[in-house]
Write an enzyme that holds these catalytic residues in place. Structure first.
Site, PDB file in Angstrom:
ATOM      1  N   TYR A 132      48.163  40.182  48.041  1.00 31.81           N
ATOM      2  CA  TYR A 132      48.767  38.624  49.145  1.00 31.81           C
ATOM      3  C   TYR A 132      49.299  39.531  50.265  1.00 31.81           C
ATOM      4  O   TYR A 132      50.656  38.851  51.091  1.00 31.81           O
ATOM      5  CB  TYR A 132      49.791  38.181  48.270  1.00 31.81           C
ATOM      6  CG  TYR A 132      48.638  37.610  47.170  1.00 31.81           C
ATOM      7  CD1 TYR A 132      48.535  37.722  45.900  1.00 31.81           C
ATOM      8  CD2 TYR A 132      49.214  35.711  46.845  1.00 31.81           C
ATOM      9  CE1 TYR A 132      48.001  36.666  45.477  1.00 31.81           C
ATOM     10  CE2 TYR A 132      48.533  34.661  45.967  1.00 31.81           C
ATOM     11  CZ  TYR A 132      47.632  35.601  44.961  1.00 31.81           C
ATOM     12  OH  TYR A 132      47.724  34.828  44.095  1.00 31.81           O
ATOM     13  N   LYS A 182      44.879  49.794  37.682  1.00 29.05           N
ATOM     14  CA  LYS A 182      43.230  49.527  38.314  1.00 29.05           C
ATOM     15  C   LYS A 182      42.667  51.113  38.979  1.00 29.05           C
ATOM     16  O   LYS A 182      42.113  51.531  39.411  1.00 29.05           O
ATOM     17  CB  LYS A 182      42.611  48.831  38.501  1.00 29.05           C
ATOM     18  CG  LYS A 182      41.854  48.339  39.142  1.00 29.05           C
ATOM     19  CD  LYS A 182      40.523  48.216  37.168  1.00 29.05           C
ATOM     20  CE  LYS A 182      39.607  48.330  37.139  1.00 29.05           C
ATOM     21  NZ  LYS A 182      38.677  48.045  35.527  1.00 29.05           N
ATOM     22  N   ASP A 215      42.315  45.364  32.988  1.00 24.46           N
ATOM     23  CA  ASP A 215      40.748  44.299  31.974  1.00 24.46           C
ATOM     24  C   ASP A 215      40.885  44.791  30.824  1.00 24.46           C
ATOM     25  O   ASP A 215      41.343  43.675  29.778  1.00 24.46           O
ATOM     26  CB  ASP A 215      39.547  45.220  32.845  1.00 24.46           C
ATOM     27  CG  ASP A 215      39.300  46.721  32.782  1.00 24.46           C
ATOM     28  OD1 ASP A 215      40.034  47.360  33.186  1.00 24.46           O
ATOM     29  OD2 ASP A 215      37.990  46.724  32.924  1.00 24.46           O
ATOM     30  N   ASP A 239      49.222  37.353  39.259  1.00 16.84           N
ATOM     31  CA  ASP A 239      49.296  35.333  39.422  1.00 16.84           C
ATOM     32  C   ASP A 239      47.827  35.410  38.141  1.00 16.84           C
ATOM     33  O   ASP A 239      48.428  34.656  37.080  1.00 16.84           O
ATOM     34  CB  ASP A 239      48.473  35.277  40.652  1.00 16.84           C
ATOM     35  CG  ASP A 239      48.068  34.200  40.902  1.00 16.84           C
ATOM     36  OD1 ASP A 239      48.311  33.305  40.545  1.00 16.84           O
ATOM     37  OD2 ASP A 239      46.684  34.227  41.361  1.00 16.84           O
ATOM     38  N   ASP A 243      48.402  32.949  34.685  1.00 14.44           N
ATOM     39  CA  ASP A 243      47.475  31.832  34.052  1.00 14.44           C
ATOM     40  C   ASP A 243      47.504  32.350  32.636  1.00 14.44           C
ATOM     41  O   ASP A 243      47.041  31.049  31.808  1.00 14.44           O
ATOM     42  CB  ASP A 243      46.920  31.332  34.976  1.00 14.44           C
ATOM     43  CG  ASP A 243      46.725  30.573  35.997  1.00 14.44           C
ATOM     44  OD1 ASP A 243      47.829  30.800  36.311  1.00 14.44           O
ATOM     45  OD2 ASP A 243      46.254  29.841  36.596  1.00 14.44           O
TER      46      ASP A 243
HETATM   47  C1  IPM Z   1      51.102  30.850  41.947  1.00 14.65           C
HETATM   48  C2  IPM Z   1      50.297  30.404  42.328  1.00 14.65           C
HETATM   49  C3  IPM Z   1      50.706  30.650  43.992  1.00 14.65           C
HETATM   50  C4  IPM Z   1      49.917  32.300  44.306  1.00 14.65           C
HETATM   51  C5  IPM Z   1      48.818  29.961  44.843  1.00 14.65           C
HETATM   52  C6  IPM Z   1      49.488  28.690  44.627  1.00 14.65           C
HETATM   53  C7  IPM Z   1      49.180  30.448  45.946  1.00 14.65           C
HETATM   54  O1  IPM Z   1      48.958  29.979  41.554  1.00 14.65           O
HETATM   55  O2  IPM Z   1      51.875  30.519  42.346  1.00 14.65           O
HETATM   56  O3  IPM Z   1      51.091  31.691  40.641  1.00 14.65           O
HETATM   57  O4  IPM Z   1      48.369  32.588  43.787  1.00 14.65           O
HETATM   58  O5  IPM Z   1      50.782  32.771  43.447  1.00 14.65           O
HETATM   59 MN    MN Z   2      48.891  31.458  40.340  1.00 12.54          MN
END
Ligand code: IPM
Ligand code: MN
Length: 347
Positions: A132, A182, A215, A239, A243
């Site tokens: 990022y 990785k 992975d 990130d 999720d």
């Molecule tokens: C998160 C989100 C953000 C990220 C997006 C909205 C840019 O997915 O905070 O996890 O990728 O960091």
């Molecule tokens: Mn995210």
């Protein structure tokens, strides 16, 4: 001392969940002052920018920021996100994104036979560099030879500080730190990552550290989440893994995050992980748990540990007893859940 908090509802379900988080904090009766920030996609359409020009001064004049979500189909994502949350993380140098992933009692877990005793992880995601970093470019636009380059950036300082914070958290928990890497395919960035994590480990002999390829780590989160305590990961790996962790803790609506720079006086930014969710925005059905949990993380950051615990206890009780929103097996509205948590907080 009055806590000065910037309330940034943002887009989509952001305002719907953030009003509930505020309701819960208000029920504590703390000495706390809110400033509402009208920033987001509507602001962009009106002023050509996601935030006001003096955004940095405004945020720095607060002790913390409580944010909903950013993103709307009418603004390209890289424009809205690099004009808001990604810019804020970088310019305020909020280098750690701390994301607890705990399964609360009463919340259905998608992993068969697993319960709250099996899911209690904290992810520490590097938050300003890695994939990022925003370094790269495009050339030969529109031609068959067009190229897009996105460069990952790993600095010794960046890896060191996030690793140290993760070790500190692990030392205060079960004493196990898993580093997502990785370095089998990467020859530079993740090799540096591994070396620095190993060096920082020298200062934490009581913490067991394990280096796991990302992975394999994804698979392990599903097969044996109970084996994970604190996980430290690069920006993109963090990130993706969070999720997955959110799904394990009952869904995106449950997950909370703290964007912080420990040891500095930068205001922390606290936000649920779920995003603006345009598909369900405006219906009053979004789960406010992630936003309320984020408010609890914010209270901790403000030095209000007891208030933070009260909010988590109330949220946990409501998850166990209901009402619950439909994403976690109930039928309640966003406001019904928020009200129930606020009532428990008020005692
Ligand atoms: C998160 C989100 C953000 C990220 C997006 C909205 C840019 O997915 O905070 O996890 O990728 O960091
Ligand atoms: Mn995210």
């Amino acid at each position: 001392m009055t806590h000065r908090v910037a309330l940034w509802p943002g887009d989509g379900v952001g305002p719907e969940v953030i009003v509930e988080a505020r309701r819960v904090v208000d029920a504590l009766g703390l000495d706390l002052e809110w400033t509402e920030l009208p920033w987001g996609s509507a602001h962009y359409h009106e002023h050509g920018r996601m935030m006001s020009e003096d955004w940095e001064d405004i945020l720095r004049a607060h002790d913390a920021v409580l944010m909903g979500a950013i993103g709307h189909p009418s603004v390209p994502d890289p424009v809205s996100l690099w004009g808001s949350i990604l810019l804020v993380r970088q310019k305020l140098d909020l280098w750690a994104n701390v994301r607890p992933a705990r399964l609360l009692p009463g919340i259905p877990c998608p992993l068969g036979g697993r319960g709250p005793a099996d899911v209690d992880m904290v992810f520490v995601r590097e938050n300003t560099e890695g994939e990022y970093a925003g370094v790269g470019g495009r050339t030969h636009r529109g031609l068959p030879i067009e190229v897009g380059i996105e460069t990952s950036v790993f600095t010794r300082t960046g890896v060191e500080r996030v690793a140290r914070h993760a070790f500190e958290l692990a030392a205060g928990r079960r004493g196990v730190l898993t580093s997502a890497t990785k370095s089998n395919a990467s020859r530079f960035g993740y090799v540096l990552w591994d070396e620095v994590v190993e060096e920082v480990h020298a200062g934490f002999p009581g913490v067991r550290v394990e280096r796991v390829l990302v992975d394999a780590l994804a698979a392990r989160m599903i097969r044996s989440p109970e084996s994970l305590d604190v996980v430290v990961a690069s920006n993109l790996f963090g990130d993706i893994l969070t999720d997955l962790a959110a799904a394990i803790q009952g869904g995106m609506g449950m997950a909370a995050s703290a964007n912080v720079a420990p040891g500095t006086d930068a205001p922390g930014l606290f936000e649920p992980v779920h995003g603006s969710a345009p598909d369900i925005a405006g219906q009053g059905i979004g789960n406010p748990a992630g936003a309320i949990w984020s408010a609890s993380l914010m209270l901790e950051h403000l030095g209000e540990a007891e208030a933070a615990r009260r909010v988590m206890d109330a949220l946990s009780d409501v998850c166990r007893d209901g009402p619950r929103t439909r994403d976690v097996g109930g039928t309640a509205t966003t406001a019904e859940v928020g009200n129930a948590v606020a009532q428990r907080v008020a005692g």
